[in-house]
Design an enzyme around this catalytic site. Structure first.
Site, PDB file in Angstrom:
ATOM      1  N   ASN A   1     -35.879  -9.934  13.747  1.00  0.00           N
ATOM      2  CA  ASN A   1     -35.182  -9.619  14.999  1.00  0.00           C
ATOM      3  C   ASN A   1     -36.144  -9.894  16.150  1.00  0.00           C
ATOM      4  O   ASN A   1     -37.066  -9.124  16.392  1.00  0.00           O
ATOM      5  CB  ASN A   1     -34.769  -8.134  14.961  1.00  0.00           C
ATOM      6  CG  ASN A   1     -34.159  -7.668  16.255  1.00  0.00           C
ATOM      7  OD1 ASN A   1     -33.855  -8.468  17.149  1.00  0.00           O
ATOM      8  ND2 ASN A   1     -33.980  -6.355  16.386  1.00  0.00           N
TER       9      ASN A   1
ATOM     10  N   GLU B   1     -31.980   0.308  19.955  1.00  0.00           N
ATOM     11  CA  GLU B   1     -32.186  -0.070  21.368  1.00  0.00           C
ATOM     12  C   GLU B   1     -30.840  -0.272  22.062  1.00  0.00           C
ATOM     13  O   GLU B   1     -30.694   0.044  23.239  1.00  0.00           O
ATOM     14  CB  GLU B   1     -33.062  -1.333  21.441  1.00  0.00           C
ATOM     15  CG  GLU B   1     -34.497  -1.009  21.065  1.00  0.00           C
ATOM     16  CD  GLU B   1     -35.262  -2.145  20.411  1.00  0.00           C
ATOM     17  OE1 GLU B   1     -34.842  -3.313  20.520  1.00  0.00           O
ATOM     18  OE2 GLU B   1     -36.306  -1.855  19.779  1.00  0.00           O
TER      19      GLU B   1
ATOM     20  N   GLY C   1     -41.495  -0.389  16.579  1.00  0.00           N
ATOM     21  CA  GLY C   1     -42.416  -0.897  17.597  1.00  0.00           C
ATOM     22  C   GLY C   1     -43.554   0.044  17.913  1.00  0.00           C
ATOM     23  O   GLY C   1     -44.272  -0.147  18.894  1.00  0.00           O
TER      24      GLY C   1
ATOM     25  N   HIS D   1     -28.196  -1.490  16.666  1.00  0.00           N
ATOM     26  CA  HIS D   1     -29.646  -1.286  16.764  1.00  0.00           C
ATOM     27  C   HIS D   1     -29.911  -0.112  17.709  1.00  0.00           C
ATOM     28  O   HIS D   1     -29.209   0.071  18.710  1.00  0.00           O
ATOM     29  CB  HIS D   1     -30.321  -2.567  17.284  1.00  0.00           C
ATOM     30  CG  HIS D   1     -31.801  -2.518  17.130  1.00  0.00           C
ATOM     31  ND1 HIS D   1     -32.599  -1.803  17.998  1.00  0.00           N
ATOM     32  CD2 HIS D   1     -32.638  -3.048  16.204  1.00  0.00           C
ATOM     33  CE1 HIS D   1     -33.862  -1.906  17.595  1.00  0.00           C
ATOM     34  NE2 HIS D   1     -33.908  -2.655  16.510  1.00  0.00           N
TER      35      HIS D   1
ATOM     36  N   GLU E   1     -33.434   2.256  10.151  1.00  0.00           N
ATOM     37  CA  GLU E   1     -34.532   2.054  11.089  1.00  0.00           C
ATOM     38  C   GLU E   1     -34.847   3.363  11.811  1.00  0.00           C
ATOM     39  O   GLU E   1     -34.215   3.679  12.836  1.00  0.00           O
ATOM     40  CB  GLU E   1     -34.149   0.996  12.117  1.00  0.00           C
ATOM     41  CG  GLU E   1     -33.825  -0.349  11.509  1.00  0.00           C
ATOM     42  CD  GLU E   1     -34.143  -1.471  12.476  1.00  0.00           C
ATOM     43  OE1 GLU E   1     -34.912  -2.342  12.110  1.00  0.00           O
ATOM     44  OE2 GLU E   1     -33.652  -1.429  13.623  1.00  0.00           O
TER      45      GLU E   1
ATOM     46  N   SER F   1     -41.856  -1.107  12.146  1.00  0.00           N
ATOM     47  CA  SER F   1     -43.284  -1.424  11.968  1.00  0.00           C
ATOM     48  C   SER F   1     -43.616  -1.930  10.565  1.00  0.00           C
ATOM     49  O   SER F   1     -44.698  -1.664  10.043  1.00  0.00           O
ATOM     50  CB  SER F   1     -44.164  -0.227  12.341  1.00  0.00           C
ATOM     51  OG  SER F   1     -43.999   0.079  13.711  1.00  0.00           O
TER      52      SER F   1
ATOM     53  N   LYS G   1     -35.627  -9.826  19.240  1.00  0.00           N
ATOM     54  CA  LYS G   1     -35.339  -9.038  20.452  1.00  0.00           C
ATOM     55  C   LYS G   1     -35.410  -9.968  21.675  1.00  0.00           C
ATOM     56  O   LYS G   1     -35.030 -11.129  21.572  1.00  0.00           O
ATOM     57  CB  LYS G   1     -36.285  -7.847  20.545  1.00  0.00           C
ATOM     58  CG  LYS G   1     -36.280  -7.024  19.246  1.00  0.00           C
ATOM     59  CD  LYS G   1     -36.985  -5.725  19.338  1.00  0.00           C
ATOM     60  CE  LYS G   1     -36.880  -5.016  17.995  1.00  0.00           C
ATOM     61  NZ  LYS G   1     -37.497  -3.704  17.993  1.00  0.00           N
TER      62      LYS G   1
END
Ligand code: PGA
Length: 251
Positions: free
Chosen positions: A9, A98, A174, A96, A168, A214, A11
């Site tokens: 991904n 985000e 991240g 996701h 996730e 991560s 992003k």
């Protein structure tokens, strides 16, 4: 069909040339006996070109990072499942964290995205996962169950077969902090159990459940060794060809 998948991904990273160079480098580094399905999720503007580069490669596919919940029409700036699919893209990522956090996407929005994607033959990588607070308050199992059931459990068995789940944990995305392989396995097993309760063992055992947060070349082998972990959704480490391919080779 349950399969091992490593999806990158990107992003909102990589300009056009950087992205195309990365694809070429990954393709050159992929082992000839690669058994894992590799998925690239670049930004929309690269997607058509990246997909063309992958079209004749075995076990290499693409995903959009997002999809509109609307079918078509006057929704400036949105991209529909129908348009994505018309570029021969196989998957879309939905839900996701985000998107949930910054764009306030609700379980109901995601349900609509899932429906319009499947109607247009776009398979779904559906993300779920808890915050650190939720884990500490020990409400994370219930939270994940709600995310999955509210957005997916209206599907027929046949449609559910087109769903890939990505667990996730938000606290690991991240941040450089990874869930331990045991923590990840515990949740993956739980997700498989709730799928089995709803759709039966056969469908649950055939659902691919990926881990994201991560994941890197150092921890991937340990994470992927767990019974219920079928691959990874990789952010940061997918932006570098060597590290992405090392993760792919961790199976
Ligand atoms: P990360 O991102 O690998 O950079 O933690 C994972 C993701 O958000 O899919």
């Amino acid at each position: 069909m349950r399969k091992n998948i490593v999806a990158g991904n990107w992003k909102m990273n990589l300009k056009r040339d950087e992205g195309l160079d990365l694809i070429n480098d990954v393709i050159n580094l992929l082992p000839s006996d690669n058994k894992v399905e590799v998925v690239f999720a670049p930004s929309f503007i690269h997607l058509y070109k990246v997909n063309k580069m992958c079209l004749n490669l075995d076990k290499v596919n693409t995903a959009s990072q997002n999809v509109s919940k609307e079918e078509r029409g006057a929704f400036t700036g949105e991209i529909s499942a129908e348009i994505i699919r018309s570029a021969n893209v196989k998957y879309t990522i939905i839900g996701h964290s985000e998107r949930r956090e910054y764009f306030k996407e609700t379980n109901e929005d995601l349900k609509q995205k899932v429906d319009v994607s499947l109607e247009n033959n776009l398979e779904v990588i559906f993300c779920c996962g808890e915050s650190l607070d939720q884990r500490e308050e020990e409400v994370h199992f219930n939270w994940i169950k709600i995310q999955i059931s509210e957005s997916l459990f209206h599907l027929s068995s046949d449609d559910f077969r087109k769903i890939i789940i990505a667990y996730e944990p938000i606290w690991a995305i991240g941040t450089g902090v990874t869930a331990s392989s045991d923590q990840a396995e515990e949740i993956h097993k739980f997700i498989r159990e709730i799928i089995a309760q709803k759709y039966g063992d056969e469908i649950a055992n055939n659902t691919s459940i990926l881990y994201g947060g991560s994941c890197n070349p150092t921890n991937a082998r340990d994470i992927f060794s767990k019974d219920n972990i079928d691959g990874g959704l990789i952010g940061g480490a997918s932006l570098n060809a060597e590290s992405f391919v090392e993760i792919i080779k961790s199976f």
